[in-house]
Design a protein around this motif. Structure first.
Motif, PDB file in Angstrom:
ATOM      1  N   TYR A 168       0.809  -1.227   0.000  1.00 41.77           N
ATOM      2  CA  TYR A 168       0.000   0.000   0.000  1.00 41.77           C
ATOM      3  C   TYR A 168       0.842   1.276   0.000  1.00 41.77           C
ATOM      4  N   LYS A 169       2.057   1.216   0.551  1.00 44.07           N
ATOM      5  CA  LYS A 169       2.895   2.424   0.597  1.00 44.07           C
ATOM      6  C   LYS A 169       3.525   2.747  -0.753  1.00 44.07           C
ATOM      7  N   ASP A 170       3.551   1.783  -1.649  1.00 42.35           N
ATOM      8  CA  ASP A 170       4.250   1.956  -2.925  1.00 42.35           C
ATOM      9  C   ASP A 170       3.322   2.060  -4.132  1.00 42.35           C
ATOM     10  N   ARG A 183      -0.626   6.892   2.679  1.00 37.77           N
ATOM     11  CA  ARG A 183       0.385   5.881   3.023  1.00 37.77           C
ATOM     12  C   ARG A 183       0.346   5.546   4.511  1.00 37.77           C
ATOM     13  N   THR A 198       2.124  12.615   4.002  1.00 37.74           N
ATOM     14  CA  THR A 198       3.220  12.185   3.118  1.00 37.74           C
ATOM     15  C   THR A 198       4.449  13.089   3.234  1.00 37.74           C
TER      16      THR A 198
END
Length: 461
Positions: A190-192, A335, A394
């Motif tokens: 999910y972060k990428d 994120r 972010t």
């Protein structure tokens, strides 16, 4: 279909004899707390024969096989792939796969569709096929079990929804056999995710929700661990209907469904309005309150419940799932997982207030005949924009006032415009799954998918 439903009904009646009568209970309201998303397992990508099995898991499997007589004659249990509040899920090999017509096997159909004649010939030898066996805990009521099986049966031909293959009962134990879907753990990617990948993810999720909502079914527990997504296939499957219910179940009229004129009249003549007119600066309560207590279904997972669920709306609709989907998109854009992490309903309402402000939360509460008041000074009247929230999360904010102002890129702005439609506190104004799939943010996902298919066709030629 009628025969299958009758069979399920008989099973529910038989199961009911093994449990105490639960109808006598009269709780203030219904609240089924699903497992914390950080505590759930969410990865089943390994399909190798020699995958490692923890010693405690092996013992658990052995106990299951011993207690559920005959299960090991039809299925070879391999590993435990998920644990929740109401069930445990195991990966198993279907030993009798080739005895039946397996229309549910989407992956096998895809393999046949795209395979060349040569590869089909190689596959003529029988290969193992896997299923997911969901062991429903005996603490679940027979009505809950019957409800889940019936809803899964009704959704068996729905796109992106996990179908029910079959179900078995042995004494007081019930298992549901479901397709085994390869997917990645949400926490691994999910972060990428790029915005273009988010489009494909959300498109698949709303395809599933459109099918569920067409049947007037509320899933009630939409969250990443209940949407098994394979990013390489850009396809996900909605699972776990343990908290789902049909729209209209135990409904009582709520102010939010009334015409605006009548709603305004009720608000103007409410106890709250009378207290305000009497000059009370803060909310006060009558000494002898003759109003009945409000009961409503608040089932779901902390951090994913819609405002109307937290405010005990008594006429909840399928639109509650759209808010939960919006929280997933907010998680992808910021994120941060989980984005909301409240301890209870009050904390959950305050977390939402942090973003949308006191004014909007007061309006949302009045919409459902409730009153929202807080004297915490850090909560502003109008809250913060979603754009600002994403920039903060972010790390794109700058304490130097003279530095150039940082902004979201164009794709992120498109995502935020879509997000506002999902995270709408008034359920009547929130976008539906059908409308979401026609929104410009997701229609670009269709264009991307078609381009990918053209590339595949070219490579095969």
């Amino acid at each position: 279909m009628a025969k299958a439903r009758a069979s399920l009904q008989r099973q529910a009646e038989e199961l009911e004899m093994h449990h105490e009568d639960v109808k006598g209970a009269d709780p203030e309201d219904t609240l089924d707390e699903s497992a914390d998303p950080l505590e759930e397992s969410g990865r089943t990508i390994d399909t190798s024969e020699d995958e490692e099995v923890d010693e405690m898991v092996a013992e658990d499997i052995e106990r299951f096989e011993n207690s559920f007589v005959g299960i090991n004659k039809r299925y070879r249990l391999i590993n435990r792939i998920g644990e929740g509040t109401f069930s445990t899920v195991y990966k198993a090999e279907d030993l009798e796969y080739y005895k039946y017509n397996n229309r549910w096997d989407i992956e096998e159909r895809d393999r046949r569709k795209w395979s060349s004649p040569a590869s089909k010939a190689k596959r003529s030898a029988r290969k193992p096929h896997y299923v997911a066996i969901k062991k429903i805990y005996v603490t679940s009521s027979p009505i809950r079990i019957f409800n889940e099986l019936e809803l899964l049966f009704d959704l068996k031909n729905s796109d992106s929804v996990c179908p029910l293959i079959t179900a078995f009962r042995h004494q007081d134990q019930v298992v549901a056999v479901l397709p085994y879907f390869q997917h990645q753990d949400f926490r691994d990617y999910y972060k990428d995710m790029k915005v273009s990948e988010m489009r494909l993810y959300m498109k698949s999720l709303f395809t599933a929700l459109r099918e569920v909502h067409k049947k007037k079914i509320l899933h009630r527990d939409v969250k990443p661990t209940n949407f098994l997504y394979n990013k390489w296939q850009t396809r996900g499957v909605l699972v776990d209907f343990g908290l789902a219910e049909r729209e209209g179940t135990e409904w009582h009229q709520c102010n939010c469904t009334l015409p605006s004129d009548e709603r305004r009249y009720r608000i103007a003549h409410s106890v709250y309005a009378q207290n305000q007119q009497a000059g009370h600066q803060t909310t006060s309560y009558p000494k002898n309150d003759t109003r009945g207590s409000r009961r409503a279904n608040r089932a779901g997972t902390r951090g994913f419940r819609a405002p109307e669920v937290l405010l005990k709306c008594t006429q909840q609709t399928t639109i509650i799932d759209m808010w939960s989907a919006g929280v997933i998109l907010l998680t992808l854009l910021t994120r941060r997982f989980p984005f909301f992490h409240s301890a209870d309903d009050i904390d959950a309402l305050l977390e939402i207030t942090t973003i949308f402000g006191r004014k909007k939360m007061k309006e949302a509460a009045l919409l459902h005949g409730q009153v929202f008041e807080t004297n915490i000074p850090s909560y502003s009247e109008h809250g913060h924009s979603l754009e600002k929230i994403i920039l903060w999360c972010t790390g794109r904010t700058d304490s130097d006032k003279n530095a150039p102002k940082k902004e979201l890129d164009e794709e992120e702005k498109e995502a935020v415009a879509f997000l506002y439609k999902l995270l709408e506190c008034d359920p009547a104004r929130r976008i539906t799954a059908e409308e979401a799939l026609r929104h410009p943010f997701l229609t670009k996902a269709y264009a991307d998918s078609e381009a990918d298919e053209d590339m595949v066709d070219l490579n095969e030629v």
